[in-house]
Write an enzyme that holds these catalytic residues in place. Structure first.
Site: not given
Ligand code: NAD
Length: 504
Positions: A223-224, A227-228, A245, A279
């Site tokens: 994810g982002s 949030v990471g 990731e 990503c």
């Molecule tokens: P996101 O971080 O918003 O969400 C990812 C997950 O985190 C979801 O399952 C969501 O339910 C959970 N989440 C969201 N907010 C949270 C919080 N406050 N507390 C706990 N959990 C929470 O990401 P997204 O919008 O689904 O995806 C886009 C991002 O992911 C982009 O930054 C993209 O670059 C990244 N991404 C990275 C890879 C990689 O392989 N490195 C692959 C795909 C996407």
């Protein structure tokens, strides 16, 4: 609390009950969150208990589960394509590619599991010649896999394959922003996998927060970056190891010496596939003013060939996932000058494949990961300036460099740092399963795909089996200490430098 949208995919299927950990028929949707209680505590406890029985350890068991994921991908292919289309109008071609990449993970794990699982014997010092020293490939235990929305099948199932191959129990949490695919996973996957060792949890951030109150043995998050950091803080409370990731801005340098049309085709495909929600898409292009002038007509031609005169009518161009993402990316169009595209249609969540020229590094589009079909071009004086530009920013998931001169490609490779690299193309490194995939710094840490997934979910347990006899040999390390004992002990433990002559 998010409610999953109703879809016609499936009506009467088994899934794991979150309170009891047992399988029973019930309507789909996120667990109810009530104050004070943790709806996932029993589930995690139940998976932990199963893990302790050793059920997931035998190779045959792991293979059965991996075969089951393969059957899910094959038998539910049409449902997967349909769900992904509903979520973000993902073209079937792109969903099929995602399926192929995921199937490859299953096949590679099945082909190699026997070899991966074997104890790995290591070199020994003279003191341990009579002993047995090896690395035991132990599972971690109960693993949590949290996915992002953009490739909702692959980003959940590829880590799941690694976690199961390594012998773990697993909870998967697909993204709430791809609700149809999340629902498909929640409804159908439990019919294929063992509900004693595997579960799907759906819902948004508050569900993840509740999940993370439980102790996991490993967390795998996609994810982002924002949030990471939240996930890592939660993991730190229990000292839980994790893989992150994450995202970021992947730069793409285009050299003055280049086949511009080929470069434009490859950049345009990687940028506009999945409507830019990838990503490892090239986030922005770095090149000289002269190259920008040559590249823009080639990008225009590539976009027209790929999507026709009106990309909105093309079945091969996706949409932004939701209103928020649409508005966020639309606001980034006010940077530089629109050289190609720029049209938007909020009702359709459509943003045209767009190229922004003469973008300045301080403009909004350069302040965050774009994650949409917008390609800014930032002009620089030369390759050295491009490298300096890349190196003074957070380290990205990937760096790309296009040039007819291999020296230039190597120079960019040697002088920058990123999770991955691809010369004369973009994103294709991801499709080669023998390469590790992952970020560095702000784009995350930990690698997966193929064998790297197995290793990620494996505790490499350093093991030494000594014989209990021959006690005389051991007395040299026991007190009372003296110089003779120290000399003997040191010489039996010492690792000598290769090619180094001790007499000199
Ligand atoms: P996101 O971080 O918003 O969400 C990812 C997950 O985190 C979801 O399952 C969501 O339910 C959970 N989440 C969201 N907010 C949270 C919080 N406050 N507390 C706990 N959990 C929470 O990401 P997204 O919008 O689904 O995806 C886009 C991002 O992911 C982009 O930054 C993209 O670059 C990244 N991404 C990275 C890879 C990689 O392989 N490195 C692959 C795909 C996407």
């Amino acid at each position: 609390m998010e409610q999953l949208q109703a879809t016609p995919l499936s009506t009467d299927l088994l899934s794991t009950d979150l309170q009891s950990g047992a399988s029973q028929k019930r309507p789909k949707g996120p667990a109810a969150l009530t104050q004070g209680s943790n709806p996932y505590a029993n589930l995690v406890t139940s998976l932990k208990a199963t893990w302790l029985t050793g059920k997931t350890r035998p190779m045959e068991y792991r293979k059965e589960q991996l075969e089951a994921i393969g059957r899910f991908l094959d038998e539910k292919k049409e449902d997967i394509l349909h769900a992904q289309y509903q979520d973000m109008r993902k073209p079937h071609f792109e969903s099929e590619l995602e399926n192929v990449a995921t199937r490859n993970e299953v096949n590679v794990a099945l082909n190699n599991l026997c070899c991966w699982m074997k104890d790995e014997y290591v070199e020994k010092t003279p003191a341990m010649q009579l002993d047995c020293a090896f690395i035991r490939k132990d599972p971690f235990g109960v693993v949590l896999v949290i996915g992002a929305y953009n490739y909702p099948i692959n980003l959940i199932l590829a880590p799941l394959v690694g976690a199961i191959a390594a012998g773990n129990c697993v909870i998967i949490k697909p993204s709430e922003h791809s609700p149809c695919t999340a629902r498909l996973l929640a409804e159908c996957l439990p019919c294929y996998l063992d509900s004693d060792t595997f579960a799907v949890v759906t819902g948004g951030p508050e569900h993840v927060t509740k999940l993370l109150e439980n102790q996991f043995d490993y967390i795998f998050f996609t994810g982002s970056t924002h949030v990471g950091k939240i996930i890592m803080s939660a993991a730190a409370k229990n000292l839980t190891p994790l893989t992150l990731e994450l995202g970021g801005k992947c730069p793409c340098y285009v050299d003055d010496c280049c086949d511009f049309q080929n470069a434009a085709n490859r950049i345009a495909w990687a940028k506009f596939v999945n409507a830019g929600q990838t990503c490892i898409a090239p986030d922005y292009v770095l090149c000289t003013v002269e190259t920008q002038e040559k590249l823009i007509p080639c990008l225009r031609q590539a976009i027209r060939e790929f999507y026709g005169c009106i990309p909105q009518d093309s079945p091969d161009f996706g949409r932004m996932v939701n209103d928020n993402e649409f508005r966020r990316v639309k606001a980034l169009l006010n940077s530089g000058r629109v050289a190609i595209g720029g049209e938007t249609d909020e009702c359709d969540l459509y943003i045209a494949p767009t190229v922004l020229a003469d973008v300045q590094e301080w403009e909004p589009v350069m302040q965050e990961e774009i994650f949409g079909p917008v390609l800014p071009i930032v002009t620089v004086a030369d390759m050295d300036a491009a490298i300096a530009f890349i190196d003074c920013r957070p380290r990205p998931l990937a760096v790309y460099a296009f040039s007819c001169k291999s020296k230039v490609v190597h120079q960019v490779l040697d002088c920058t740092s990123s999770g991955g690299f691809c010369g004369n193309d973009c994103a294709m490194q991801l499709l080669l399963i023998t390469l590790p995939y992952g970020g560095i710094g702000c784009s995350g840490f930990g690698k997966y795909h193929g064998k790297f997934s197995f290793d990620t979910f494996t505790n490499h347990r350093g093991t030494l089996l000594r014989c209990i006899g021959l006690e005389k040999l051991n007395t040299i390390r026991y007190p009372p200490y003296n110089d003779t004992k120290l000399a003997l002990m040191s010489s039996t433990l010492e690792v000598r430098r290769k090619g180094f002559c001790a007499i000199l």
